[in-house]
Write a protein that holds these residues in place. Structure first.
Motif, PDB file in Angstrom:
ATOM      1  N   SER A 171      15.436 -40.686   1.044  1.00 27.46           N
ATOM      2  CA  SER A 171      14.020 -40.856   1.427  1.00 27.46           C
ATOM      3  C   SER A 171      13.205 -41.418   0.286  1.00 27.46           C
ATOM      4  CB  SER A 171      13.437 -39.515   1.894  1.00 27.46           C
ATOM      5  OG  SER A 171      13.360 -38.596   0.829  1.00 27.46           O
ATOM      6  N   PHE A 172      13.500 -41.008  -0.955  1.00 23.77           N
ATOM      7  CA  PHE A 172      12.762 -41.548  -2.117  1.00 23.77           C
ATOM      8  C   PHE A 172      13.126 -43.005  -2.359  1.00 23.77           C
ATOM      9  CE2 PHE A 172      12.273 -37.000  -3.410  1.00 23.77           C
ATOM     10  CZ  PHE A 172      10.887 -36.995  -3.485  1.00 23.77           C
ATOM     11  N   ILE A 173      14.371 -43.334  -2.100  1.00 25.25           N
ATOM     12  CA  ILE A 173      14.774 -44.749  -2.273  1.00 25.25           C
ATOM     13  C   ILE A 173      14.047 -45.632  -1.259  1.00 25.25           C
ATOM     14  CG2 ILE A 173      16.706 -46.333  -2.084  1.00 25.25           C
ATOM     15  CD1 ILE A 173      18.500 -44.143  -3.198  1.00 25.25           C
ATOM     16  N   LEU A 174      13.955 -45.124  -0.009  1.00 32.54           N
ATOM     17  CA  LEU A 174      13.263 -45.913   1.020  1.00 32.54           C
ATOM     18  C   LEU A 174      11.781 -46.048   0.722  1.00 32.54           C
ATOM     19  CD1 LEU A 174      15.003 -44.518   4.244  1.00 32.54           C
ATOM     20  CD2 LEU A 174      15.356 -46.754   3.142  1.00 32.54           C
ATOM     21  N   ALA A 175      11.271 -44.997   0.068  1.00 29.47           N
ATOM     22  CA  ALA A 175       9.843 -45.043  -0.284  1.00 29.47           C
ATOM     23  C   ALA A 175       9.594 -45.854  -1.525  1.00 29.47           C
ATOM     24  CB  ALA A 175       9.298 -43.630  -0.436  1.00 29.47           C
ATOM     25  N   GLY A 176      10.638 -46.288  -2.227  1.00 32.44           N
ATOM     26  CA  GLY A 176      10.475 -47.097  -3.431  1.00 32.44           C
ATOM     27  C   GLY A 176      10.293 -46.277  -4.679  1.00 32.44           C
ATOM     28  N   ASP A 177      10.444 -44.935  -4.592  1.00 28.97           N
ATOM     29  CA  ASP A 177      10.290 -44.067  -5.777  1.00 28.97           C
ATOM     30  C   ASP A 177      11.676 -43.813  -6.380  1.00 28.97           C
ATOM     31  OD1 ASP A 177       7.529 -43.840  -5.452  1.00 28.97           O
ATOM     32  OD2 ASP A 177       7.778 -42.211  -3.989  1.00 28.97           O
ATOM     33  N   ILE A 178      12.128 -44.807  -7.160  1.00 27.96           N
ATOM     34  CA  ILE A 178      13.484 -44.730  -7.711  1.00 27.96           C
ATOM     35  C   ILE A 178      13.633 -43.569  -8.683  1.00 27.96           C
ATOM     36  CG2 ILE A 178      15.282 -45.965  -8.964  1.00 27.96           C
ATOM     37  CD1 ILE A 178      14.644 -47.033  -6.187  1.00 27.96           C
ATOM     38  N   MET A 179      12.624 -43.362  -9.537  1.00 29.38           N
ATOM     39  CA  MET A 179      12.718 -42.288 -10.533  1.00 29.38           C
ATOM     40  C   MET A 179      12.830 -40.930  -9.859  1.00 29.38           C
ATOM     41  SD  MET A 179      12.885 -43.675 -13.421  1.00 29.38           S
ATOM     42  CE  MET A 179      12.660 -42.204 -14.397  1.00 29.38           C
ATOM     43  N   PHE A 180      12.024 -40.750  -8.794  1.00 29.74           N
ATOM     44  CA  PHE A 180      12.116 -39.475  -8.079  1.00 29.74           C
ATOM     45  C   PHE A 180      13.451 -39.345  -7.342  1.00 29.74           C
ATOM     46  CE2 PHE A 180       7.535 -39.386  -8.752  1.00 29.74           C
ATOM     47  CZ  PHE A 180       7.324 -38.040  -9.021  1.00 29.74           C
ATOM     48  N   ALA A 181      14.020 -40.473  -6.898  1.00 28.17           N
ATOM     49  CA  ALA A 181      15.326 -40.434  -6.257  1.00 28.17           C
ATOM     50  C   ALA A 181      16.398 -39.953  -7.236  1.00 28.17           C
ATOM     51  CB  ALA A 181      15.690 -41.818  -5.721  1.00 28.17           C
TER      52      ALA A 181
END
Length: 771
Positions: free
Chosen positions: A162-172
């Motif tokens: 879900s974080f990758i889809l949202a563009g939040d790589i660091m949180f992923a």
């Protein structure tokens, strides 16, 4: 143990898969409520986050799916309540894992489909809720690691996506690290939990085994546990312990352990030594094992075997004793009986050879310590064998019991008597400093044992021969003293019995001479040292030779001429008489075959020969090989042959008579005469002993009466009579007057060699033809 083995996806290297899963899942049902509560709170927070951005009916369906999934897992977990009784199966393991996988579906759906509808803050808040569920799952589900792996990895991986889809790589990346860390920590916790459960199960199993052993121990009739306090008073009396005392457990509580064991001896104060030893062990607080204690109860004396160890509390203070015990009375009685049998003769109750040997050793040590003397007497019963063989072993045993009572009545506290075996007894004199004591005791024994015995309406007469040796004069060791007493006894028997003979060093020379004589006698036949002499037997009226008696002679290359009185008894004792007697029979028949047909040969046969299997066959071979007709062979026996085994002897003689041979009864009236012999066996001749002939010559009325009675009896039974020992014309005339049929003695011819005997019969025949 690897993580795959902990999870349950691989069989353990040691142990059983089902057992390990059972240990893990036995308490799984206890976390169902925690799971339900955690998922419920997390679901409500999620609904609150997305109340304004997602349709209510969607949230409602989602909420119901969460509840349904958690309820399903709880239902599955409750089936593990009785898992310890039956064990986890593979299908149950997979069903529970799939149930947990079902719980991940609603949360994975929320992370994938709720996030685009809400704000970035809502996304982070949803992840925080999911992260709490992941952590909570890892914390509470250590008992089912497969559930942690399934839930945490699936939900964690969905969060990362879900974080990758949202563009939040660091949180992923952070979510991925968080998930892996939680799963790794959870697996370590699961391995620790499983190890603890295994250890706990091992301890429980050991406790169960110990409890089982203790229960079995307590259930045994003669074993128990016992415990006393610092004052040696009984505490926590077990039922078996109380049963051993014959009392109820509550009646033993607080009672003195030593007093109860002492029983009636408590009042007198005369305690057994074993009880003193037990009291000392308890007093000194010493560990003891297998202590044999003599116990006095109302039911009688018992033997207990006790083991005990002192007890201390956590502070190291002594609080009493605890131990185990068993009643070994029966075993002790068996041991005492075995010990008695090992040291006492069962027939007479007297000490046996072992105990006499020990007593003699003790007497010799006493003599060495006090510079005194001891003595050893060996006793052999005269004529006992004849009684035993003629009247049976049972009566013989009763006779031995009577002998033992008389023997025990003669000795004093200074002596110990016992039975060596058979009809041999012995006496150990502890202090024989009185020089006349040995002779007095020996004579008293001979006198006591020679008195008549009445057993089963039989009046029996036996005697006793005694040989003695003085220690340390006649031997410095037990073996030497016993051997020397035996030599003295042998000399007493040689002297005719019913006498006492003390050991003298010359007896060794006699024994050595006897040993050498026996060795030479064994080689006499093969070395051609034996020969036969023949003494003529004449018709009392015509004085013509009617037969010869074959007499054995031994001219030894080592010992010279040996008297038959000396070597014949030796041959009988060593059973050499059997091969020697067979040789005599063959040689006598071979020589007689050269004589005229009307001349017989008489051969003396020992009782040992008659007891040989198929003795009649030996006679048949001798006759067949020499060609001598059976009617020309006369077998001479003495009455003693019937005393050892009369049945076998009688059967052998009957077989010989059936061949056509005649049987002569030698030395009639000198031994154990019985008219029963004459009634059951058809003897051809009765030989009157020379002692009666000599007595008749000197006008002995007894001898004259015996000869007349024998002659009259022989005539009535159609038997002939032969008088032995006739040495002059006067004796020959008297015998002829008394009516004897035949005469044998030096007056008509001494024992002569075979050539001379052959010449005599030829000369006799020529004289008859000339007349």
């Amino acid at each position: 143990m690897s993580f795959l083995q902990v999870i349950g996806l691989r069989d353990p290297g040691e142990g059983d898969w089902t057992r390990l899963r059972t240990l893990q899942y036995s308490e799984l049902h206890k976390v169902s409520m925690i799971r339900f509560t955690a998922h419920g709170l997390a679901a409500m927070l999620t609904v609150a986050l997305y109340m304004n951005s997602i349709a209510h009916w969607v949230l409602g369906i989602w909420l119901l799916s969460v509840v349904a999934a958690v309820w399903n897992v709880g239902r599955i977990d409750r089936k593990f309540i009785d898992i310890e009784a039956r064990g986890v199966q593979w299908n149950e393991f997979t069903r529970q894992a799939l149930g947990v996988a079902g719980c991940t579906v609603p949360w994975a759906a929320a992370l994938m489909f709720f996030v685009p509808e809400g704000t970035s803050a809502d996304h982070f808040a949803l992840w925080a809720v999911v992260a709490m569920l992941v952590a909570g799952s890892a914390a509470t589900m250590a008992s089912a690691p497969v559930a942690i792996v399934v839930f945490d990895l699936v939900v964690g991986a969905t969060g990362v996506a879900s974080f990758i889809l949202a563009g939040d790589i660091m949180f992923a990346i952070a979510a991925a690290v968080y998930t892996v860390t939680i799963v790794a920590g959870a697996l370590r916790s699961a391995r620790t939990y499983l190890s603890a459960k295994i250890a706990e199960a091992g301890v429980a199993e050991k406790d169960e085994v110990v409890s089982l052993l203790l229960r079995e121990f307590e259930e045994k009739e003669s074993d128990w546990l016992w415990q006393v306090d610092t004052n040696r008073r009984i505490r926590s009396a077990s039922p078996r312990f109380a049963f051993a005392f014959g009392a109820a457990p509550e009646n033993l509580e607080g009672e003195s352990f030593i007093k109860l064991i002492a029983g009636s001896s408590w009042e007198s104060g005369e305690f057994p030594r074993s009880l003193h030893e037990l009291a000392e062990k308890l007093k000194r607080r010493e560990h003891f094992s297998n202590l044999l204690v003599q116990v006095y109860l109302e039911t009688g004396r018992r033997w207990w075997e006790l083991s005990g160890t002192p007890m201390y509390d956590d502070n190291g203070s002594y609080v009493g004793f605890r131990g185990v015990g068993s009643d070994v009375t029966e075993q002790r009685d068996r041991d005492e009986k075995i010990a008695y049998l090992a040291r006492y003769d069962t027939l007479t109750g007297l000490p046996n050879r072992l105990m006499l040997t020990e007593a003699l050793g003790d007497a010799m040590r006493y003599a060495d310590q006090w510079k005194s003397r001891c003595a050893f007497l060996m006793i052999d019963l005269d004529r006992f064998k004849a009684v035993n063989d003629s009247l049976g072993h049972q009566l013989g045993d009763r006779l031995l019991a009577s002998v033992s009572k008389r023997l025990a009545g003669v000795i004093t506290d200074n002596e110990q008597c016992g039975r060596l075996g058979g009809d041999e007894f012995a006496v150990v004199i502890r202090d024989a400093s009185d020089k006349g004591r040995v002779d007095k005791l020996a004579n008293a024994i001979i006198s006591a044992l020679s008195q008549p015995y009445t057993i089963d309406n039989h009046t029996l007469f036996i005697g006793a021969s005694v040989g003695s040796a003085i220690g340390p004069r006649d031997g410095s060791s037990v073996e030497t003293l016993m051997r020397n007493a035996d030599l003295a006894l042998y000399r007493a028997k040689d002297e005719g019995g019913n006498t006492h003979y003390q050991y003298v060093p010359s007896l060794h020379a006699n024994a050595e001479e006897r040993r050498k004589l026996e060795l030479s006698l064994r080689r006499a036949i093969s070395h051609n040292e034996l020969e036969l002499n023949f003494q003529p037997v004449v018709n009392a009226r015509s004085e013509t030779v009617v037969s010869f008696e074959a007499l054995l002679r031994w001219n030894s290359a080592e010992h010279g001429f040996v008297s038959p009185v000396k070597f014949i008894p030796l041959a009988e004792d060593t059973r050499l008489i059997v091969p020697i007697g067979e040789w005599v029979l063959h040689e006598a028949c071979r020589e007689a075959a050269r004589w005229p047909d009307d001349i017989k040969v008489a051969v003396n046969v020992s009782g040992e020969q008659l007891l040989e299997p198929n003795f009649a066959g030996t006679v048949v071979r001798a006759l067949a090989e020499t060609g001598l007709p059976a009617h020309r062979l006369e077998v001479e026996v003495t009455e003693s042959v019937f005393l050892r085994d009369g049945r076998i002897a009688r059967q052998a003689l009957e077989e010989i008579m059936a061949l056509g041979c005649s049987i002569a009864l030698d030395d009639f009236g000198t031994g154990y005469s019985s008219l029963g012999y004459l009634r059951t066996l058809r003897f051809s001749t009765i030989k009157v002993d020379k002692s009666f002939v000599q007595g008749a010559t000197h006008d002995s009325q007894e001898s004259l009466a015996i000869i007349r009675a024998v002659v009259a009896m022989a005539r009535s039974l159609e038997m002939t009579t032969t008088a032995e020992g006739v040495e002059d014309a006067e004796q020959a005339a008297l015998i002829r007057e008394l009516g004897c049929t035949k005469i044998q003695g030096y007056y008509f011819g001494r024992p002569m060699k075979a050539v001379e005997a052959r010449s005599l019969v030829v000369k006799s025949n020529n004289t008859i033809r000339a007349a």
